[in-house]
Design a protein around this motif. Structure first.
Motif, mmCIF file in Angstrom:
data_model
loop_
_atom_site.group_PDB
_atom_site.id
_atom_site.type_symbol
_atom_site.label_atom_id
_atom_site.label_comp_id
_atom_site.label_asym_id
_atom_site.label_seq_id
_atom_site.Cartn_x
_atom_site.Cartn_y
_atom_site.Cartn_z
ATOM 1 N N ARG A 63 0.827 -1.209 0.000
ATOM 2 C CA ARG A 63 0.000 0.000 0.000
ATOM 3 C C ARG A 63 0.864 1.263 0.000
ATOM 4 N NH1 ARG A 63 -2.877 1.081 4.283
ATOM 5 N NH2 ARG A 63 -1.961 -0.391 5.755
ATOM 6 N N ARG A 64 2.179 1.109 0.230
ATOM 7 C CA ARG A 64 3.059 2.282 0.296
ATOM 8 C C ARG A 64 3.364 2.742 -1.122
ATOM 9 N NH1 ARG A 64 7.153 3.436 4.919
ATOM 10 N NH2 ARG A 64 7.969 5.444 4.257
ATOM 11 N N PRO A 65 3.272 4.057 -1.412
ATOM 12 C CA PRO A 65 3.514 4.562 -2.764
ATOM 13 C C PRO A 65 4.928 4.249 -3.218
ATOM 14 C CG PRO A 65 2.503 6.236 -1.362
ATOM 15 C CD PRO A 65 2.894 5.121 -0.473
ATOM 16 N N THR A 66 5.086 4.010 -4.494
ATOM 17 C CA THR A 66 6.412 3.727 -5.032
ATOM 18 C C THR A 66 7.312 4.950 -4.943
ATOM 19 O OG1 THR A 66 5.614 4.301 -7.238
ATOM 20 C CG2 THR A 66 5.534 1.977 -6.607
ATOM 21 N N SER A 67 6.743 6.149 -4.935
ATOM 22 C CA SER A 67 7.528 7.382 -4.793
ATOM 23 C C SER A 67 7.581 7.771 -3.324
ATOM 24 C CB SER A 67 6.930 8.513 -5.623
ATOM 25 O OG SER A 67 5.599 8.758 -5.211
ATOM 26 N N SER A 68 7.835 6.773 -2.480
ATOM 27 C CA SER A 68 7.759 6.971 -1.031
ATOM 28 C C SER A 68 8.642 8.115 -0.572
ATOM 29 C CB SER A 68 8.176 5.679 -0.327
ATOM 30 O OG SER A 68 8.214 5.873 1.068
ATOM 31 N N MET A 69 8.097 8.949 0.289
ATOM 32 C CA MET A 69 8.817 10.056 0.898
ATOM 33 C C MET A 69 8.730 9.892 2.405
ATOM 34 S SD MET A 69 9.991 11.851 -1.567
ATOM 35 C CE MET A 69 10.399 13.423 -0.817
ATOM 36 N N PRO A 70 9.669 10.468 3.147
ATOM 37 C CA PRO A 70 9.607 10.348 4.599
ATOM 38 C C PRO A 70 8.341 10.992 5.158
ATOM 39 C CG PRO A 70 11.250 11.985 3.940
ATOM 40 C CD PRO A 70 10.828 11.271 2.700
ATOM 41 N N LEU A 71 7.865 10.420 6.234
ATOM 42 C CA LEU A 71 6.637 10.899 6.874
ATOM 43 C C LEU A 71 6.965 11.315 8.301
ATOM 44 C CD1 LEU A 71 3.498 11.146 7.077
ATOM 45 C CD2 LEU A 71 3.491 8.715 7.727
ATOM 46 N N ALA A 72 6.356 12.425 8.741
ATOM 47 C CA ALA A 72 6.620 12.923 10.092
ATOM 48 C C ALA A 72 5.329 13.012 10.886
ATOM 49 C CB ALA A 72 7.272 14.294 10.023
ATOM 50 N N CYS A 73 5.429 12.665 12.170
ATOM 51 C CA CYS A 73 4.330 12.861 13.106
ATOM 52 C C CYS A 73 4.881 13.667 14.278
ATOM 53 C CB CYS A 73 3.790 11.510 13.587
ATOM 54 S SG CYS A 73 2.323 11.670 14.664
ATOM 55 N N VAL A 74 4.231 14.797 14.598
ATOM 56 C CA VAL A 74 4.730 15.716 15.603
ATOM 57 C C VAL A 74 3.756 15.767 16.765
ATOM 58 C CG1 VAL A 74 5.511 18.075 16.040
ATOM 59 C CG2 VAL A 74 5.769 17.086 13.753
ATOM 60 N N TRP A 75 4.275 15.658 18.006
ATOM 61 C CA TRP A 75 3.462 15.748 19.200
ATOM 62 C C TRP A 75 3.573 17.138 19.821
ATOM 63 C CZ3 TRP A 75 5.008 11.151 17.477
ATOM 64 C CH2 TRP A 75 4.152 10.051 17.646
ATOM 65 N N GLY A 76 2.459 17.635 20.284
ATOM 66 C CA GLY A 76 2.444 18.903 20.996
ATOM 67 C C GLY A 76 2.191 20.090 20.087
ATOM 68 N N GLU A 77 2.237 21.274 20.678
ATOM 69 C CA GLU A 77 1.934 22.502 19.952
ATOM 70 C C GLU A 77 3.180 23.293 19.558
ATOM 71 O OE1 GLU A 77 -0.720 24.722 22.368
ATOM 72 O OE2 GLU A 77 -2.341 23.227 22.275
ATOM 73 N N GLU A 78 4.354 22.776 19.893
ATOM 74 C CA GLU A 78 5.590 23.459 19.529
ATOM 75 C C GLU A 78 5.699 23.504 18.005
ATOM 76 O OE1 GLU A 78 9.305 25.361 20.098
ATOM 77 O OE2 GLU A 78 7.731 24.850 21.540
ATOM 78 N N PRO A 79 5.880 24.692 17.419
ATOM 79 C CA PRO A 79 5.986 24.787 15.953
ATOM 80 C C PRO A 79 7.171 23.966 15.448
ATOM 81 C CG PRO A 79 5.654 26.959 16.928
ATOM 82 C CD PRO A 79 5.927 26.022 18.066
ATOM 83 N N ALA A 80 6.885 23.087 14.502
ATOM 84 C CA ALA A 80 7.939 22.222 13.967
ATOM 85 C C ALA A 80 8.212 22.483 12.499
ATOM 86 C CB ALA A 80 7.556 20.753 14.168
ATOM 87 N N GLY A 81 7.571 23.489 11.955
ATOM 88 C CA GLY A 81 7.711 23.757 10.526
ATOM 89 C C GLY A 81 9.145 24.021 10.107
ATOM 90 N N GLU A 82 9.875 24.826 10.887
ATOM 91 C CA GLU A 82 11.246 25.165 10.508
ATOM 92 C C GLU A 82 12.133 23.929 10.485
ATOM 93 O OE1 GLU A 82 14.781 28.337 11.758
ATOM 94 O OE2 GLU A 82 13.178 27.849 13.176
ATOM 95 N N VAL A 83 11.991 23.085 11.516
ATOM 96 C CA VAL A 83 12.802 21.871 11.583
ATOM 97 C C VAL A 83 12.456 20.933 10.436
ATOM 98 C CG1 VAL A 83 13.290 19.795 12.941
ATOM 99 C CG2 VAL A 83 13.136 22.012 14.071
ATOM 100 N N LEU A 84 11.164 20.744 10.174
ATOM 101 C CA LEU A 84 10.751 19.826 9.114
ATOM 102 C C LEU A 84 11.138 20.346 7.733
ATOM 103 C CD1 LEU A 84 7.255 18.753 10.498
ATOM 104 C CD2 LEU A 84 9.365 17.417 10.468
#
Length: 559
Positions: free
Chosen positions: A92-113
């Motif tokens: 079921r995983r796409p052939t063009s697989s890209m890394p996936l992230a799951c973030v806990w909490g409200e700390e902004p993670a956009g810059e790090v990601l």
């Protein structure tokens, strides 16, 4: 690179040790430029830059990546850990697989990601099963599911290679059939053996093993990891199906998230790894010292090879000859004009006259310093100079690792090529005093001409009296002193005094010539000391200073 580290100094709290290590690595890399392996230096530079970027970002976030081979079950483990069905599993995983992230909490993670290059992300703001199981606050956890490191897609492997260098904690998910895979151990584990503290190994699919098989696999995996260089590997047996080992793995991640030190520990491990590689090339030998006696011998050899004794003797004889021409008895001193000036024979009289003007305009290079006609160094003189240079080179490189020893030799060799021309120019730059005549010469010249004129007047007077006698004319009255005609006194006295003054001036000139030759010898030696320093000693000391900086900085970076 310095600017990056300076920027984060005021932003990061509790990371003084890490910053010290990063700054030390930066200093070592700069000192090692052109001396150590450029590949290692490039890696050190990249680590410093990467550390600067990471430390500027939120220190409240801990990036944990699940990495593994095809079929290891890391995506299932990712879903079990998050309590959400985020990662596609198997076919079921796409052939063009890209890394996936799951973030806990409200700390902004956009810059790090964004820095990590993670386009697919999910923010968890409710208490997940992971948090409920541990009753701990997981705010700040960034969990990544990476592509397979053995994927047939080159793009997938490149993504893994890049993120393995960036994340704070690595969880390698392996299965009982592939945990000994050479590609995993040789490409990712052995090179990062110093990162044992920020790596966890999850032996997955243990639900398919008997207790004995499970124990055997765990022991064998532990053995392999220690053989790779990991001192105390963290190995956990897990199963996304039965839930075995998940609590232990969760506890490890909770601990990492709560102490907020994972990022700094990862950076410290990065620094240690490249610092160890640099240290193996740099070495830790005591910095050699260049003895003063060796420098003195070098200057003596340069003095001999550049003809300083010849110049000093020419200065002495030229001084005496010019003094005789200036202060001698006018009747006899004209004979000295037939003797060539010793400095003129060596073209050093022109050098001395141009020296002042050349130095005044040397900054703009408007005047070229004249070349002398000093004899070329003999083979013996040249051999002595080469030996002195080689002695300093060998002592400066003694005990150093090969890259630094070669660097010392190369630095001196580059400057040594122009040593011969610089010696001639050193003589040309020195004021030999050919145009600096003492004031007493002028006074003595005046006295000598007065005495000459007195003697000449007496001689003419006596000649006139002889003419009167020859013509049988009445002799004019001839004044006398104690019965001796004044004309005779003038002739004889002027001549005797002139010769006496000339002799006295010669004695003074001998003393002055010795003093002038000593001053010139000192000035020439000063110039040759500058040449020795600029062409041999300074290059060696610069290399030794760079070596000391690199060695000491690496010692700090490896603490």
């Amino acid at each position: 690179m310095t600017g990056i580290v300076d920027t984060v100094k005021g932003l990061v709290r509790g990371s003084t040790d890490v910053l010290t290590k990063i700054e030390a690595l930066e200093a070592a890399a700069e000192a090692g430029q052109g001396r150590l392996d450029p590949v290692v230096l490039t890696e050190a530079t990249q680590i410093v830059e990467r550390a600067g970027h990471r430390l500027r970002m939120s220190g409240e976030l801990t990036v944990v990546a699940l990495a593994g081979a095809t079929g290891s079950g890391k995506s299932s483990l990712f879903n079990s850990m998050t309590g959400l069905d985020l990662a596609a599993i198997g076919t079921r995983r796409p052939t063009s697989s890209m890394p996936l992230a799951c973030v806990w909490g409200e700390e902004p993670a956009g810059e790090v990601l964004n820095w990590l290059g993670i386009p697919r992300r999910h923010q968890v703001q409710h208490r997940s099963s992971l948090e409920e199981a541990q009753s701990e606050d997981l705010d700040g956890l960034v969990l990544l599911d990476l592509p397979d490191h053995d994927s047939t897609e080159v793009e997938h492997r490149l993504i893994v290679d890049r993120l393995v260098e960036l994340v704070d904690v690595l969880v390698w998910v392996v299965d009982p059939q592939k945990y000994a895979d050479a590609a995993l151990h040789n490409r990712y584990i052995k090179p990062f053996a110093s990162h044992s503290g920020v790596m966890v190994f999850a032996l997955n699919h243990i639900d398919k093993l008997t207790p004995d098989q499970r124990k055997s696999c765990l022991n064998d995996l532990d053995r392999l990891l220690k053989a790779d260089g990991l001192k105390s590997p963290n190995v956990v047996a897990t199963s996304a199906v039965s839930g075995d080992g998940l609590d232990e793995l969760r506890a490890l991640l909770v601990k990492r998230v709560n102490n907020k030190r994972a990022a700094r520990e990862r950076l410290a491990a990065d620094v240690d790894r490249v610092a160890d590689r640099m240290a193996s090339q740099c070495g830790n030998a005591k910095t050699p010292e260049i003895a003063k006696s060796d420098i003195t011998e070098l200057v003596d050899a340069l003095s001999d090879a550049s003809g300083v004794p010849v110049v000093v003797d020419a200065v002495r004889r030229s001084y005496q000859q010019r003094a005789g021409a200036a202060t001698g008895w006018p009747v006899t001193k004209w004979l000295g004009r037939f003797r060539p000036d010793p400095l003129r024979r060596l073209h050093l009289d022109q050098v001395s006259r141009q020296q002042g003007k050349a130095l005044r305009k040397s900054a703009s290079h408007e005047v070229a310093i004249a070349r002398s006609s000093l004899p070329a160094a003999t083979p013996v003189q040249r051999a002595r100079m080469d030996t002195a240079v080689r002695t300093i080179t060998n002592k400066a490189a003694e005990g150093l690792s090969r890259p630094w020893a070669d660097s010392v030799r190369s630095a001196i060799r580059r400057r040594e090529e122009s040593l011969g021309d610089e010696l001639d120019q050193a003589v040309a730059r020195t004021d030999l005093g050919a145009s600096n005549n003492p004031s007493w010469w002028s006074a003595m010249r005046f006295i000598q001409w007065v005495l000459f004129l007195v003697a000449l007047g007496g001689g003419l007077w006596l000649a006139a009296m002889a003419v009167f006698g020859f013509l049988q004319l009445d002799d004019p009255p001839l004044p006398k002193w104690n019965g001796i005609p004044y004309a005779t006194i003038m002739l004889v006295g002027g001549a005797i005094l002139g010769v006496g003054v000339s002799f006295a001036c010669r004695l003074f000139a001998t003393s002055g010539a010795a003093r002038r030759s000593r001053l010139v010898a000192k000035a020439l030696r000063t110039e040759l000391e500058k040449v020795a320093d600029s062409h041999v000693v300074a290059p060696a000391r610069d290399e030794l200073a760079a070596y000391t900086t690199c060695r000491d900085s690496l010692a700090t970076a490896r603490r």
